[in-house]
Design an enzyme around this catalytic site. Structure first.
Site, short mmCIF file in Angstrom:
data_model
loop_
_atom_site.label_atom_id
_atom_site.label_comp_id
_atom_site.label_asym_id
_atom_site.label_seq_id
_atom_site.Cartn_x
_atom_site.Cartn_y
_atom_site.Cartn_z
N ILE A 1 56.29 -35.15 -1.76
CA ILE A 1 56.80 -34.51 -0.36
C ILE A 1 56.66 -35.93 0.61
O ILE A 1 57.63 -35.98 1.19
CB ILE A 1 55.69 -33.42 0.25
CG1 ILE A 1 55.88 -32.17 -0.87
CG2 ILE A 1 56.25 -33.23 1.52
CD1 ILE A 1 54.72 -31.25 -0.43
N ASP B 1 48.29 -45.33 -0.13
CA ASP B 1 48.35 -44.28 -1.32
C ASP B 1 47.49 -45.14 -2.33
O ASP B 1 47.63 -46.35 -2.53
CB ASP B 1 49.72 -44.12 -1.59
CG ASP B 1 49.88 -42.88 -2.70
OD1 ASP B 1 49.16 -42.82 -3.81
OD2 ASP B 1 50.49 -42.07 -2.34
N LYS C 1 45.97 -31.57 -5.72
CA LYS C 1 46.69 -30.24 -5.42
C LYS C 1 46.83 -29.43 -6.76
O LYS C 1 47.58 -28.44 -6.64
CB LYS C 1 48.28 -30.62 -4.96
CG LYS C 1 49.00 -31.25 -5.91
CD LYS C 1 50.52 -31.43 -5.66
CE LYS C 1 51.35 -32.05 -6.70
NZ LYS C 1 52.66 -32.14 -6.12
N SER D 1 48.53 -25.68 2.95
CA SER D 1 49.19 -24.88 2.28
C SER D 1 49.13 -23.29 2.44
O SER D 1 48.06 -22.78 2.86
CB SER D 1 48.53 -25.16 0.66
OG SER D 1 48.90 -24.00 -0.23
N TYR E 1 40.70 -25.48 -4.64
CA TYR E 1 41.59 -26.23 -3.81
C TYR E 1 42.13 -25.67 -2.56
O TYR E 1 42.12 -26.28 -1.39
CB TYR E 1 42.94 -26.20 -4.82
CG TYR E 1 44.28 -26.84 -4.13
CD1 TYR E 1 44.25 -28.15 -3.54
CD2 TYR E 1 45.24 -25.94 -3.68
CE1 TYR E 1 45.58 -28.29 -2.65
CE2 TYR E 1 46.42 -26.17 -3.06
CZ TYR E 1 46.36 -27.53 -2.50
OH TYR E 1 47.59 -28.15 -1.83
N LYS F 1 41.47 -27.03 1.47
CA LYS F 1 42.35 -27.17 2.48
C LYS F 1 42.17 -26.40 3.87
O LYS F 1 42.13 -26.79 4.94
CB LYS F 1 43.81 -26.56 1.94
CG LYS F 1 44.55 -27.48 1.04
CD LYS F 1 45.19 -28.91 1.46
CE LYS F 1 45.77 -29.75 0.56
NZ LYS F 1 45.96 -30.88 1.27
N TYR G 1 52.45 -25.19 3.84
CA TYR G 1 53.70 -25.11 3.11
C TYR G 1 53.59 -24.06 2.21
O TYR G 1 52.70 -23.56 1.44
CB TYR G 1 53.75 -26.48 1.95
CG TYR G 1 53.62 -27.85 2.83
CD1 TYR G 1 53.81 -28.33 3.93
CD2 TYR G 1 53.35 -28.66 1.91
CE1 TYR G 1 53.60 -29.56 4.46
CE2 TYR G 1 53.11 -30.22 2.52
CZ TYR G 1 53.14 -30.14 3.54
OH TYR G 1 53.07 -31.66 4.11
P1 NAD Z 1 51.83 -35.41 -5.10
O1 NAD Z 1 50.67 -35.73 -5.79
O2 NAD Z 1 53.17 -35.84 -5.07
O3 NAD Z 1 51.43 -36.47 -3.64
C1 NAD Z 1 50.09 -36.74 -2.98
C2 NAD Z 1 49.81 -38.52 -3.01
O4 NAD Z 1 48.56 -38.65 -2.57
C3 NAD Z 1 50.17 -39.00 -4.17
O5 NAD Z 1 51.18 -40.15 -4.06
C4 NAD Z 1 48.94 -39.45 -4.40
O6 NAD Z 1 49.05 -40.88 -5.32
C5 NAD Z 1 48.03 -39.74 -3.29
N1 NAD Z 1 46.78 -39.64 -3.26
C6 NAD Z 1 46.09 -38.55 -3.90
N2 NAD Z 1 44.51 -38.98 -3.78
C7 NAD Z 1 44.58 -40.15 -2.92
C8 NAD Z 1 43.40 -40.92 -2.57
N3 NAD Z 1 42.17 -40.62 -2.95
N4 NAD Z 1 43.66 -41.84 -1.63
C9 NAD Z 1 45.16 -42.18 -1.45
N5 NAD Z 1 45.83 -41.54 -2.05
C10 NAD Z 1 45.90 -40.40 -2.69
O7 NAD Z 1 51.66 -34.25 -4.05
P2 NAD Z 1 52.49 -33.52 -3.15
O8 NAD Z 1 53.40 -32.62 -3.80
O9 NAD Z 1 53.67 -34.60 -2.36
O10 NAD Z 1 51.65 -32.84 -1.94
C11 NAD Z 1 51.36 -33.65 -0.90
C12 NAD Z 1 50.27 -32.70 0.07
O11 NAD Z 1 50.81 -31.55 0.16
C13 NAD Z 1 49.08 -32.44 -0.89
O12 NAD Z 1 48.07 -32.62 0.05
C14 NAD Z 1 49.31 -31.33 -1.32
O13 NAD Z 1 47.80 -30.68 -1.37
C15 NAD Z 1 50.16 -30.58 -0.16
N6 NAD Z 1 50.58 -29.45 -0.67
C16 NAD Z 1 51.52 -29.37 -1.81
C17 NAD Z 1 52.29 -28.39 -2.15
C18 NAD Z 1 53.23 -28.52 -3.29
O14 NAD Z 1 53.56 -27.37 -4.04
N7 NAD Z 1 53.79 -29.58 -3.87
C19 NAD Z 1 52.04 -27.05 -1.56
C20 NAD Z 1 51.14 -27.19 -0.58
C21 NAD Z 1 50.55 -28.26 -0.03
#
Ligand code: NAD
Ligand code: UDP
Length: 341
Positions: free
Chosen positions: A12, A31, A84, A124, A148, A152, A176
């Site tokens: 995202i 990141d 996540k 979420s 999880y 959140k 989301y």
């Molecule tokens: P993603 O895993 O693709 O992106 C998360 C990013 O955070 C990654 O680039 C990862 O390397 C980085 N990251 C994780 N732990 C870290 C740390 N300790 N320090 C620095 N960076 C770190 O996930 P996404 O789908 O892009 O989700 C983004 C956010 O949205 C998350 O917080 C997730 O919980 C939330 N979310 C996602 C969804 C979904 O279905 N994709 C739904 C609801 C909420």
């Protein structure tokens, strides 16, 4: 605006970066690439023809965050970084609390030190837990059913308390629903490690031949066709919601939880049919038992987002599947391993 983006290399985050840069914002990504690749950032630069600062850092490292925020001096933070996977959170809850809750606390402390008072947080719909009524509105009780979801909900609470205690603070908690799809170029998209947990990337991998068939988890739910119903939202629409949210945070103080969804439920079988239209061939599937913990239906009330953010979704399920297919078929193994592409 100067925007500090944790987790910006992720699914995202990368789509949001494209829109932030296109809108002329200055961006710093923080990141640790634990679930992403620097190649995503290289492609964002190519797509937008703009540069961004990228820091390889971990939000569990409070000092690194404090330094990064002090150096960049952002006007706003978008906080995507987090773990996540629901199943993994059952197996290793402490890792989830450390990253998602302690990491968020570290970020807020670093924001305090840098005098940054605006945050948009990736929450979420999972914070709602079992639906007591549908659609979920933001006043629905928060009662998550897995670690999880509890991280959140807890992070939301920490941010809300911070916003109350911090003069002139503004926080937007974006809840989301089910983000899917990819940038229309097919250059960035979702690149899950291992076997995908979520429906859409699994369907995409069946479509491209990486997996034999989809297991549909239950066809005896009380829905139109018996399969689970979810509110899928195009990641490009979701990215636009973040731009609307930083705009809102710049004009309103306080803390708001806001759903981000389309308001429409789509069943598993409907999504599979849409994907078949997009890729032009059948998707093999079999019906399997229900997945423990799944609910029959989940979809959003969207009026609060429309009212506060002046934002609503524009892209339909066919656009979600077509863009996913473009990304998946042009990048069957996801991003390349190297830092540049
Ligand atoms: P993603 O895993 O693709 O992106 C998360 C990013 O955070 C990654 O680039 C990862 O390397 C980085 N990251 C994780 N732990 C870290 C740390 N300790 N320090 C620095 N960076 C770190 O996930 P996404 O789908 O892009 O989700 C983004 C956010 O949205 C998350 O917080 C997730 O919980 C939330 N979310 C996602 C969804 C979904 O279905 N994709 C739904 C609801 C909420
Ligand atoms: N689902 C499925 N097969 C899969 C993955 C998911 O049938 O391989 C179903 C799941 O039971 C739910 C819907 O697809 O009804 C969306 O699941 P996902 O994990 O993508 O999202 P969530 O359940 O977290 O909303």
């Amino acid at each position: 605006m100067k925007v500090f983006v944790t987790g910006g290399a992720g699914y995202i985050g990368s789509h949001t970066l494209v829109q932030l840069l296109a809108a002329g914002h200055e961006v710093c990504v923080f990141d640790n690439y634990c679930n992403s690749s620097p190649a995503a950032l290289a492609r964002v630069r190519q797509l937008t023809n703009r540069d961004l600062t990228a820091i390889d850092g971990d939000i569990r490292d409070a000092d690194a965050l404090t330094r990064a925020l002090a150096d960049f001096a952002p006007d706003a933070v978008i906080h995507f970084a987090g773990l996540k996977a629901v199943g993994e959170s059952n197996a290793m809850p402490l890792a989830y609390y450390q990253t998602n809750v302690t990491g968020t606390m570290n970020l807020l402390a670093a924001m305090d030190a840098a005098e940054c008072r605006r945050i948009v947080f990736s929450s979420s719909a999972t914070v709602y837990g079992e639906a007591r009524y549908l659609p979920f509105d933001e006043d629905h009780p928060v009662a998550p059913t897995n670690p999880y979801g509890r991280t959140k909900a807890m992070a939301e609470g920490v941010i809300a308390d911070w916003a109350t205690a911090t003069p002139a603070a503004s926080a937007v908690l974006l809840r989301y629903f089910n983000p899917v799809g990819a940038h229309e170029s097919g250059r960035i998209g979702e690149d899950p490690q291992g076997i995908p947990n979520n429906l859409m990337p699994f369907v995409a991998q069946v479509a491209v031949g990486r997996r034999d068939k989809l297991a549909i988890f239950g066809d005896d739910y009380e829905t139109r066709d018996g399969t689970g119903e979810r509110d899928y939202i195009h990641v490009v629409d979701l990215a636009a919601a973040h731009l609307a949210a930083i705009g809102y945070a710049a004009r309103a103080e306080g803390c708001q939880a806001i759903n981000v969804g389309t308001g429409q439920g789509i069943t598993v079988k409907e999504l599979v049919a849409a994907y078949e239209r997009a890729c032009g061939h059948p998707i093999a599937y079999e019906v399997a038992p229900r997945r423990p913990g799944d609910v029959a239906s989940s979809y959003a009330a969207t009026d609060k987002a429309e009212r506060l953010l002046q934002w609503r979704t524009a892209l339909d399920v066919d656009a979600m599947c077509a863009s996913s297919w473009r990304w998946q078929s042009e990048n069957p193994d996801g991003y390349p391993g190297g830092a540049e592409d």
